[in-house]
Write a protein that holds these residues in place. Structure first.
Motif, PDB file in Angstrom:
ATOM      1  N   TYR A 233       0.820  -1.216   0.000  1.00  0.00           N
ATOM      2  CA  TYR A 233       0.000   0.000   0.000  1.00  0.00           C
ATOM      3  C   TYR A 233       0.852   1.263   0.000  1.00  0.00           C
ATOM      4  CZ  TYR A 233      -4.113  -2.882   0.444  1.00  0.00           C
ATOM      5  OH  TYR A 233      -5.104  -3.793   0.188  1.00  0.00           O
ATOM      6  N   GLY A 234       2.097   1.175   0.469  1.00  0.00           N
ATOM      7  CA  GLY A 234       3.000   2.302   0.342  1.00  0.00           C
ATOM      8  C   GLY A 234       3.327   2.573  -1.118  1.00  0.00           C
ATOM      9  N   SER A 235       3.535   1.494  -1.882  1.00  0.00           N
ATOM     10  CA  SER A 235       3.781   1.618  -3.313  1.00  0.00           C
ATOM     11  C   SER A 235       2.555   2.186  -4.027  1.00  0.00           C
ATOM     12  CB  SER A 235       4.136   0.242  -3.885  1.00  0.00           C
ATOM     13  OG  SER A 235       4.264   0.296  -5.280  1.00  0.00           O
ATOM     14  N   LEU A 236       1.370   1.704  -3.650  1.00  0.00           N
ATOM     15  CA  LEU A 236       0.131   2.207  -4.254  1.00  0.00           C
ATOM     16  C   LEU A 236      -0.071   3.687  -3.934  1.00  0.00           C
ATOM     17  CD1 LEU A 236      -2.433   1.537  -5.846  1.00  0.00           C
ATOM     18  CD2 LEU A 236      -3.519   0.865  -3.691  1.00  0.00           C
ATOM     19  N   LEU A 237       0.266   4.077  -2.703  1.00  0.00           N
ATOM     20  CA  LEU A 237       0.153   5.484  -2.311  1.00  0.00           C
ATOM     21  C   LEU A 237       1.072   6.359  -3.168  1.00  0.00           C
ATOM     22  CD1 LEU A 237      -0.724   7.799  -0.466  1.00  0.00           C
ATOM     23  CD2 LEU A 237       1.010   7.052   1.179  1.00  0.00           C
ATOM     24  N   GLY A 280      -7.134  10.787   0.964  1.00  0.00           N
ATOM     25  CA  GLY A 280      -7.867   9.523   1.015  1.00  0.00           C
ATOM     26  C   GLY A 280      -6.935   8.333   0.875  1.00  0.00           C
ATOM     27  N   ALA A 281      -5.936   8.449  -0.001  1.00  0.00           N
ATOM     28  CA  ALA A 281      -4.960   7.370  -0.186  1.00  0.00           C
ATOM     29  C   ALA A 281      -4.122   7.174   1.069  1.00  0.00           C
ATOM     30  CB  ALA A 281      -4.066   7.682  -1.383  1.00  0.00           C
ATOM     31  N   VAL A 289      -2.389  -0.865   7.000  1.00  0.00           N
ATOM     32  CA  VAL A 289      -1.213  -1.284   7.764  1.00  0.00           C
ATOM     33  C   VAL A 289      -1.585  -1.631   9.196  1.00  0.00           C
ATOM     34  CG1 VAL A 289       1.025  -0.528   8.662  1.00  0.00           C
ATOM     35  CG2 VAL A 289       0.397  -0.002   6.310  1.00  0.00           C
ATOM     36  N   VAL A 290      -2.444  -0.823   9.804  1.00  0.00           N
ATOM     37  CA  VAL A 290      -2.853  -1.083  11.187  1.00  0.00           C
ATOM     38  C   VAL A 290      -3.577  -2.424  11.300  1.00  0.00           C
ATOM     39  CG1 VAL A 290      -4.414  -0.332  13.028  1.00  0.00           C
ATOM     40  CG2 VAL A 290      -2.933   1.326  11.899  1.00  0.00           C
ATOM     41  N   LYS A 291      -4.420  -2.745  10.319  1.00  0.00           N
ATOM     42  CA  LYS A 291      -5.199  -3.981  10.370  1.00  0.00           C
ATOM     43  C   LYS A 291      -4.407  -5.206   9.929  1.00  0.00           C
ATOM     44  CE  LYS A 291      -9.858  -2.078   9.780  1.00  0.00           C
ATOM     45  NZ  LYS A 291     -11.096  -2.124   8.955  1.00  0.00           N
ATOM     46  N   GLY A 335       5.355   7.853  12.951  1.00  0.00           N
ATOM     47  CA  GLY A 335       4.808   8.573  11.817  1.00  0.00           C
ATOM     48  C   GLY A 335       4.283   7.595  10.777  1.00  0.00           C
ATOM     49  N   ILE A 336       3.786   8.147   9.694  1.00  0.00           N
ATOM     50  CA  ILE A 336       3.226   7.342   8.618  1.00  0.00           C
ATOM     51  C   ILE A 336       4.133   7.442   7.402  1.00  0.00           C
ATOM     52  CG2 ILE A 336       1.285   7.110   7.020  1.00  0.00           C
ATOM     53  CD1 ILE A 336      -0.538   8.099   9.203  1.00  0.00           C
ATOM     54  N   GLY A 337       4.572   6.305   6.895  1.00  0.00           N
ATOM     55  CA  GLY A 337       5.386   6.303   5.687  1.00  0.00           C
ATOM     56  C   GLY A 337       6.817   5.858   5.934  1.00  0.00           C
TER      57      GLY A 337
END
Length: 365
Positions: A233-237, A280-281, A289-291, A335-337
Motif C-alpha cells: 500500500y506504500g507503493s500504491l500510495l 484519502g490514499a 497497515v494497522v489492520k 509517523g506514517i510512511g
C-alpha cells in the motif's frame, strides 16, 4: 471555500497525528524499541493515550477557533489560507515537541527498568520475503512520465500561444498571483518540475522494494504480514500521488496554453480533487497497515529472546543512520510512511539531487 478546505485539512491532520502512536509497531513506543512483554506496560499505554488526547483537544480547538475567526465572508481568502497553513505547521511543531518529550521519558524508563537485560537479541532473515511482495511495477510509474513528455511536446508546438507573462503561482481562490517573463524555460518549467517529481516517486518505489524487511523474532508471522502490506500500500500510495500530481500540474499547464481553460473555479476544483485523492490514499494506507496481521495466528515466542535493539541507529527515533544497512529507505519508527537511511550516501543522492534541481528551477524563474 478556502476556509472550509483548510479547516478540513487541519482536522484530518489532527486525526492522523493523534493516531500515530497506535499506527506504528507495538514494540516501537515514541521511537524507542520496547521488547514485546513490556510494550503493553500500563505507563506506556497511558502515555500513548495522553498524547492522543492532548493532540486531539489542541487540534480541535485550533480548528474551531480558525472557523470562528475566518468563516465570515468579509475575510480575504489570502489571509484565511495563510493562517490555515500556519496552523498546520503549528500543529506539526506542537506534536513534535510532545513526541520528543515522551521519547526521552520512554528512553529513560527503559534504562532504569532494564527491559532488555538478560534477553538475547535475534535477527530474523526471510529469504522468501521478496517473492511474496505485491507492489506497483516500475513500468506503471513510467506512465505519468510519458504523459509529461507529451505535455512538454504539446507546450513546445504551442509556444506562440503562451501569454507574455507566464503564471508561476496560483492563490487559494485559483487565480494566478505571480508571473514571470515568457521564455522557453519558463514555459516548460511546470512540466519539468513534474518530471523531476515523477522520477523521485519512481526511485522511492524502487528503494522501498529493495529495503530489508524488519521481521520481529517475537512475532514472525504478523510482522511479516505487516511488512508485506506496508510495502504494497506504500507503493500504491506513491503511484496515486504521482498520477494525481500529474493531473493537477497538467491542468495548470493547459490553463496557461489555453487561457480560456484557466478559470479560477477550474483551478480550485483541480486542487481540491488532488487534495482529497491524496489524503484519502493516505488514510487507506494507514488503515490497511494497522489492520495487517490481525487474523494471523502466531506461534508463541521464546520469552528469553528479543528483536535487535537498534535504538543507537535511530537518532531521536526519527532519523535513521546505519552505514551497515544497504537499504536506502526504511519505515518510520514514529509517523506514517518511510524515511531515508542517512547513513547510506546513495540515500542522500536520492533526496538531495531532485531537491537541488527543483530549487534550481524555482530560483531560475
Amino acid at each position: 471555500m478556502t476556509v472550509y478546505l483548510m479547516a478540513g485539512t487541519l482536522l484530518l491532520l489532527v486525526l492522523i497525528q493523534a493516531w500515530v502512536p497506535y499506527f506504528v509497531r507495538t514494540t516501537e513506543v515514541f521511537g524507542i524499541y520496547v521488547p514485546e512483554p513490556y510494550s503493553q506496560d500500563a505507563m506506556l499505554l497511558k502515555m500513548k493515550k495522553r498524547y492522543a488526547i492532548v493532540i486531539g483537544i489542541a487540534g480541535s480547538a485550533a480548528v474551531l477557533g480558525y472557523l470562528a475567526a475566518f468563516s465570515r465572508s468579509s475575510v480575504p481568502e489570502e489571509a484565511a489560507a495563510l493562517w490555515g497553513i500556519g496552523l498546520q505547521f503549528g500543529l506539526l511543531l506542537f506534536s513534535m515537541a510532545l513526541y520528543l518529550s515522551n521519547h526521552f521519558k520512554v528512553k529513560e524508563e527503559k534504562r532504569l527498568r532494564q527491559w532488555t537485560a538478560g534477553k538475547k537479541e535475534k535477527v530474523v532473515v526471510d529469504l522468501d520475503f521478496r517473492k511474496d511482495l505485491q507492489m506497483v511495477s516500475g513500468i506503471a510509474f513510467l506512465l505519468p512520465m510519458v504523459i509529461t513528455g507529451g505535455l512538454i511536446f504539446y507546450t513546445w508546438i504551442n509556444y506562440a500561444s503562451l501569454p507574455l507573462q507566464i503564471p508561476v503561482h496560483w492563490g487559494p481562490g485559483g487565480e494566478p498571483d505571480r508571473f514571470t517573463e515568457k521564455s522557453i524555460f519558463t514555459g516548460l518549467s511546470l512540466p519539468l518540475v513534474l518530471l523531476v517529481m515523477q522520477v523521485m516517486f519512481y526511485s522511492f518505489n524502487r528503494s522501498i522494494k529493495g529495503s530489508g524487511a524488519k521481521i520481529r523474532a517475537s512475532s514472525r508471522k504478523r510482522s511479516r504480514e505487516r511488512e508485506l502490506v506496508s510495502r504494497k500500500y506504500g507503493s500504491l500510495l506513491l503511484f496515486i500521488v504521482s498520477i494525481s500530481s500529474t493531473l493537477l500540474l497538467a491542468c495548470l499547464q493547459l490553463s496557461i496554453i489555453h487561457q480560456e481553460m484557466g478559470s479560477a473555479l477550474w483551478i480550485m476544483g483541480a486542487s481540491v480533487s488532488f487534495l482529497i485523492l491524496v489524503l484519502g490514499a493516505v488514510a487507506v494506507y494507514a488503515v490497511k497497515v494497522v489492520k495487517s496481521g490481525a487474523g494471523v495466528e502466531e506461534v508463541p515466542a521464546d520469552p528469553g529472546i528479543m528483536d535487535a535493539n537498534d535504538d543507537r541507529v535511530w537518532k531521536a527515533g526519527i532519523f535513521y543512520f546505519n552505514r551497515e544497512d544497504p537499504s536506502l529507505m526504511v519505515e518510520k519508527r514514529f509517523g506514517i510512511g518511510w524515511t531515508i537511511n542517512f547513513g547510506n550516501p546513495r540515500s542522500w543522492l536520492l533526496l538531495l539531487l531532485p531537491l537541488a534541481i527543483l530549487f534550481g528551477i524555482a530560483f531560475a524563474i
